[in-house]
Write an enzyme that holds these catalytic residues in place. Structure first.
Site, PDB file in Angstrom:
ATOM      1  N   SER A  45      38.337  11.089  14.515  1.00 27.10           N
ATOM      2  CA  SER A  45      36.977  11.587  14.677  1.00 27.10           C
ATOM      3  C   SER A  45      36.718  12.600  13.574  1.00 27.10           C
ATOM      4  CB  SER A  45      36.792  12.252  16.048  1.00 27.10           C
ATOM      5  OG  SER A  45      35.446  12.627  16.246  1.00 27.10           O
ATOM      6  N   GLU A  46      35.613  12.432  12.837  1.00 24.97           N
ATOM      7  CA  GLU A  46      35.420  13.274  11.653  1.00 24.97           C
ATOM      8  C   GLU A  46      35.157  14.733  11.966  1.00 24.97           C
ATOM      9  OE1 GLU A  46      31.571  10.662  11.653  1.00 24.97           O
ATOM     10  OE2 GLU A  46      33.626  10.507  12.360  1.00 24.97           O
ATOM     11  N   ASN A  47      34.940  15.070  13.247  1.00 28.74           N
ATOM     12  CA  ASN A  47      34.829  16.489  13.578  1.00 28.74           C
ATOM     13  C   ASN A  47      36.197  17.159  13.725  1.00 28.74           C
ATOM     14  OD1 ASN A  47      34.996  14.863  15.952  1.00 28.74           O
ATOM     15  ND2 ASN A  47      34.482  16.634  17.197  1.00 28.74           N
ATOM     16  N   GLY A  48      37.285  16.394  13.456  1.00 28.63           N
ATOM     17  CA  GLY A  48      38.562  17.072  13.280  1.00 28.63           C
ATOM     18  C   GLY A  48      39.711  16.739  14.200  1.00 28.63           C
ATOM     19  N   SER A  87      39.845  16.322   7.670  1.00 31.69           N
ATOM     20  CA  SER A  87      39.279  15.152   8.324  1.00 31.69           C
ATOM     21  C   SER A  87      38.556  14.266   7.318  1.00 31.69           C
ATOM     22  CB  SER A  87      38.315  15.591   9.431  1.00 31.69           C
ATOM     23  OG  SER A  87      37.846  14.477  10.153  1.00 31.69           O
TER      24      SER A  87
END
Length: 217
Positions: A45-48, A87
């Protein structure tokens, strides 16, 4: 089966043992519910974080555990958290095997438009451009026709592009299509859908092979 879950379940079959995948916001997030838990597949998930699991049960949501769209998720054992810089290094650096994205339009060349409609306020493209350009395989999960009745599988995209020539597979409630050098090939149909119906709802020219399978096993 609900048509959105049907799409998500079919897309989950593209994942192979050991893959690192990413799921875009909206419909693509449902794919997490159908990923086998015994094949070492991890979702980014690109939020980390890495390690998205199935959706939490009602009442078991954790406000601090959400996906990039802000919706509650679970983290599987072995998952890890990190900052946005790391990320996006994963997203841009070719480390993601599969990304599943929604789309406003996809065309015969595999061009993707999914981040804005001119004249409408949008929050930004998020990680869509990074993932579309950086992932090894881009799969589109979407409804076949827009709310205005227009085909979203087009000869040529009319909306601002997210990425050029990146889409490999398109999965809608009507069927499964592959984007090839020759054009878009119809591979599978949803239950009750005919070749004539999907052709009539597709602006792009569909290549119809001698045998078309079923997207529900």
């Amino acid at each position: 089966m609900d048509k959105r879950e049907m799409i998500a379940k079919r897309i989950a079959e593209y994942f192979q043992e050991g893959d690192l995948g990413n799921l875009g916001i909206g419909l693509p997030t449902l794919v997490a519910n159908h990923i086998p838990q015994d094949k070492g597949i991890m979702l980014h998930s690109e939020n980390g974080f890495i390690g998205i699991g199935p959706n939490p049960q009602p009442g078991e949501e954790d406000k601090d555990v959400v996906n990039a769209g802000g919706h509650p998720v679970t983290i599987l054992p072995g998952g890890s958290c990190f900052d946005s810089a790391f990320s996006f290094l994963l997203a841009r650096g070719g480390h993601v095997n599969i990304t599943v994205l929604g789309a406003l339009e996809v065309d015969e060349k595999g061009d993707l438009a999914n981040w804005m409609i001119p004249g409408k306020l949008v929050p930004g493209m998020g990680g869509a451009m990074d993932l579309a350009a950086g992932a090894k395989k881009v799969i589109i999960a979407m409804e076949h026709v827009s709310k205005h009745g227009e085909s979203k599988v087009r000869k040529k995209c009319t909306l601002p592009l997210t990425a050029v020539g990146v889409v490999k597979h398109i999965v809608t409630e009507l069927g499964v299509m592959d984007v090839t050098e020759e054009g878009i090939v119809l591979r599978e149909l949803a239950p009750g859908v005919t070749v004539e119906e999907i052709v009539s709802k597709t602006e792009a020219t569909l290549i119809i092979p001698d045998e078309v399978g079923s997207m529900v096993r």
